[in-house]
Design an enzyme around this catalytic site. Structure first.
Site, PDB file in Angstrom:
ATOM      1  N   GLU A 162       1.095  -0.679  -0.006  1.00  0.00           N
ATOM      2  CA  GLU A 162       0.043  -0.077   0.103  1.00  0.00           C
ATOM      3  C   GLU A 162       1.114   0.402   0.217  1.00  0.00           C
ATOM      4  O   GLU A 162       0.393   2.715   0.554  1.00  0.00           O
ATOM      5  CB  GLU A 162      -1.644  -0.193   1.193  1.00  0.00           C
ATOM      6  CG  GLU A 162      -2.450  -1.510   0.884  1.00  0.00           C
ATOM      7  CD  GLU A 162      -3.451  -0.696   0.698  1.00  0.00           C
ATOM      8  OE1 GLU A 162      -3.921   0.275   0.844  1.00  0.00           O
ATOM      9  OE2 GLU A 162      -3.578  -1.891   0.327  1.00  0.00           O
ATOM     10  N   HIS A 230      -3.682   1.231   7.531  1.00  0.00           N
ATOM     11  CA  HIS A 230      -2.381   2.311   7.487  1.00  0.00           C
ATOM     12  C   HIS A 230      -1.806   2.639   8.634  1.00  0.00           C
ATOM     13  O   HIS A 230      -2.289   3.192   9.394  1.00  0.00           O
ATOM     14  CB  HIS A 230      -2.856   2.875   6.289  1.00  0.00           C
ATOM     15  CG  HIS A 230      -3.049   2.620   4.697  1.00  0.00           C
ATOM     16  ND1 HIS A 230      -3.960   3.223   4.306  1.00  0.00           N
ATOM     17  CD2 HIS A 230      -2.829   1.745   4.223  1.00  0.00           C
ATOM     18  CE1 HIS A 230      -4.195   2.825   3.030  1.00  0.00           C
ATOM     19  NE2 HIS A 230      -3.734   1.892   2.834  1.00  0.00           N
ATOM     20  N   CYS A 347      -2.957  11.325   4.522  1.00  0.00           N
ATOM     21  CA  CYS A 347      -3.352  10.344   2.753  1.00  0.00           C
ATOM     22  C   CYS A 347      -2.912  10.883   1.405  1.00  0.00           C
ATOM     23  O   CYS A 347      -2.765  10.702   0.607  1.00  0.00           O
ATOM     24  CB  CYS A 347      -4.541  10.231   2.666  1.00  0.00           C
ATOM     25  SG  CYS A 347      -4.566   8.770   4.610  1.00  0.00           S
TER      26      CYS A 347
END
Ligand code: SUG
Length: 416
Positions: A162, A230, A347
C-alpha cells in the site's frame, strides 16, 4: 543537488463518491451511500496545497486518474453495470490518496544514488487494485529523468503493498542518509492487513537500501482491528522525530529499541491511550497529519480540523504547544470530504525527497497553476454525486470532460 522534501498531493477527481468499499476503514463504511461533494472535495484539497505552499513548503501534485475505468469493468465482464460493487470500484476517485501511490526511497539511502519509487499494487481492495497502471504512467512522466530516478513496477500481487502509508523515514536532514522503517500487518484479525511484510522487504531490496538502515516493524493487530488500516493513521515521522500512538506497534519496546540502535538521534514522542484513546486517535486522525519542518526550522503539524476539534486531542496538542516539546505549531486544515472516506492530510500526499530541478516542472505547484486548477475544478467538477448515479452515461461523459479540462489547463495532454 538541492535535495528537499516535496509533497505531491493527489488532486481529488471529479468522481469522488461514498460507496463504502473499504472494509476496515471505519470512516468510509460509515459514509457509505451518502451524497458526496466532488467540487468541494477538490477545492478543499487545493486549499491545503496552497496553505502549505504559502508556508514555504515545496508542493507538487498528481492529476486524477481516468475514471470510470471502462477497460477494467470490461476485463471483469462487468460492463453491464449489474454488479454495484465493481461498478463503484470503476468510478472510485481513490487515487487522490497519494500516500498509497508508491513507496519512495530518496537518493541518499540507495545503493545507486538514485531516488527509487515502487508503485503500490494495492491488491487488497479491488477498487484500488486497478490504480497502479495509470499511476505508474504518471510517475514515469513526473520522475522521467533516469539519472536521478528509478520508477519500478509493482511487487507481485501475491504480496499486498500500500505504498508510503506504511513507510517512515528518520534522518538528521532530508538530504542526508536515513533509516527507512517499513510497517506491516499480519492477517488474522477482523479486518484485512493490507501491507504484507514480504512486499516491504521486496521494496527495500529493490531500492538498494543498506540492510543496516532498513527496519521492518509489525503494526499492532489491535490498531488494525480498531480501524488503522494503514500505519499512517497511528504514526508519523519527520527528520529525527517520530510521533506515534502508544498502541501503534505490536511490540513497541522492541520497535523503539530497534530504531534507537540504528538511528540514535531519534526523538520519539508517544501519545498515551490515557490521553487519546486508540478509537479517538482513529476517529480524529491526529496522526494522519503532515509533520513538517518549516523554512525557519520550526516543526509544525498540519492536522485535520476533526483532530483540532476533538477535546482530548486538543488537550494533548495544547500541552505540547505550552511545553517545550518538538512540535511548535499546529495548523488545522479542512479536508472533510476526503476525511469522510478515511483520507486525512497525510493520505493526500506522497513525500519525495529530490531536487525540484530534476522533476517535470508541470507537476510542481505555483500560485498561477493553483489558480488554473481552481478554475478548472470550479467550472467542471460535479457539485454532488449520489452513489445511485454511478454508471450513468451522462455523468460519465461529464466527469471525463472535467478531467480533460484540467489536463488541458495544466498542459498535461499526454495523460488524456
Ligand atoms: O484505501 N478510502 C481509502 C483511504 C486511503 C487513506 N490513505 C492513507 N491512510 N494513507 C482506502 O481505504 C474509500 C472509497 C470508498 O469506500 O468508496 C477508500 O478507498
Amino acid at each position: 543537488m538541492n535535495l528537499v522534501e516535496i509533497n505531491f498531493d493527489g488532486i481529488v477527481g471529479p468522481t469522488h463518491n461514498f460507496a463504502g468499499l473499504s472494509l476496515g476503514n471505519l470512516a468510509a463504511t460509515a459514509h457509505a451511500g451518502q451524497v458526496s461533494y466532488p467540487r468541494a472535495a477538490a477545492l478543499q484539497g487545493l486549499e491545503k496545497m496552497r496553505a502549505n505552499l504559502a508556508l514555504g513548503l515545496p508542493q507538487g501534485f498528481f492529476a486524477p486518474l481516468p475514471r470510470p475505468n471502462g477497460t477494467w469493468l470490461e476485463a471483469l465482464a462487468a460492463d453491464d453495470g449489474t454488479d454495484p460493487v465493481l461498478l463503484a470500484g470503476a468510478w472510485s476517485a481513490s487515487a487522490m490518496w497519494a500516500a498509497n501511490a508508491a513507496t519512495v526511497s530518496p537518493a541518499p539511502d540507495t545503493a545507486d544514488g538514485r531516488c527509487h519509487l515502487t508503485v503500490a499494487n494495492l491488491v487488497t481492495m479491488p477498487h484500488r487494485a486497478h490504480e497502479w497502471p495509470d499511476t505508474l504512467t504518471q510517475l514515469r512522466l513526473v520522475f522521467a529523468h533516469a539519472r536521478y530516478f528509478a520508477v519500478h513496477e509493482p511487487v507481485p500481487p501475491c504480496f499486498g503493498d500500500e505504498g508510503a502509508a506504511n513507510h517512515m523515514r528518520l534522518t538528521s536532514a532530508h538530504g542526508e542518509p536515513g533509516l527507512e522503517i517499513f510497517v506491516y500487518g499480519k492477517a488474522g484479525g477482523p479486518f484485512p492487513a493490507r501491507q504484507h511484510e514480504q512486499a516491504s522487504r521486496i521494496v527495500a531490496r529493490r531500492h538498494g537500501l543498506d540492510p543496516e538502515r532498513a527496519l521492518f516493524i509489525e503494526q499492532s493487530p489491535e490498531a488494525i482491528a480498531a480501524g488503522a488500516f494503514h500505519n499512517d493513521v497511528v504514526a508519523v515521522a519527520n527528520e529525527h522525530l517520530l510521533l506515534a500512538h502508544e498502541q501503534a506497534f505490536a511490540d513497541p519496546a522492541a520497535a523503539y529499541a530497534g530504531i534507537g540502535a540504528r538511528f540514535p538521534e531519534v526523538e520519539i514522542v508517544t501519545v498515551p491511550a490515557s490521553a487519546v484513546s486508540l478509537a479517538e486517535a482513529i476517529r480524529s486522525y491526529l496522526f494522519n497529519a503532515q509533520l513538517v519542518t518549516l523554512p525557519a526550522g520550526e516543526v509544525a503539524l498540519v492536522v485535520p480540523t476533526e483532530a483540532w476539534e476533538s477535546a482530548p486531542v486538543r488537550r494533548w496538542l495544547d500541552s505540547m504547544l505550552a511545553g517545550n516539546g518538538p512540535i511548535r505549531r499546529v495548523i488545522p486544515v479542512d479536508v472533510r470530504q476526503s476525511m469522510a472516506n478515511g483520507g486525512g492530510p497525510a493520505c493526500l500526499r506522497l513525500r519525495v525527497v529530490a531536487d525540484p530541478a530534476t522533476i517535470d516542472p508541470r507537476f510542481l505547484l505555483t500560485d498561477d497553476k493553483a489558480l488554473r486548477i481552481e478554475r478548472a475544478i470550479a467550472a467542471t467538477w460535479p457539485e454532488t454525486i449520489d452513489p445511485q448515479e454511478l454508471g450513468s452515461r451522462q455523468l460519465a461523459d461529464r466527469v471525463r470532460a472535467a478531467r480533460l479540462a484540467l489536463l488541458e489547463a495544466l498542459d498535461l495532454g499526454e495523460l488524456a
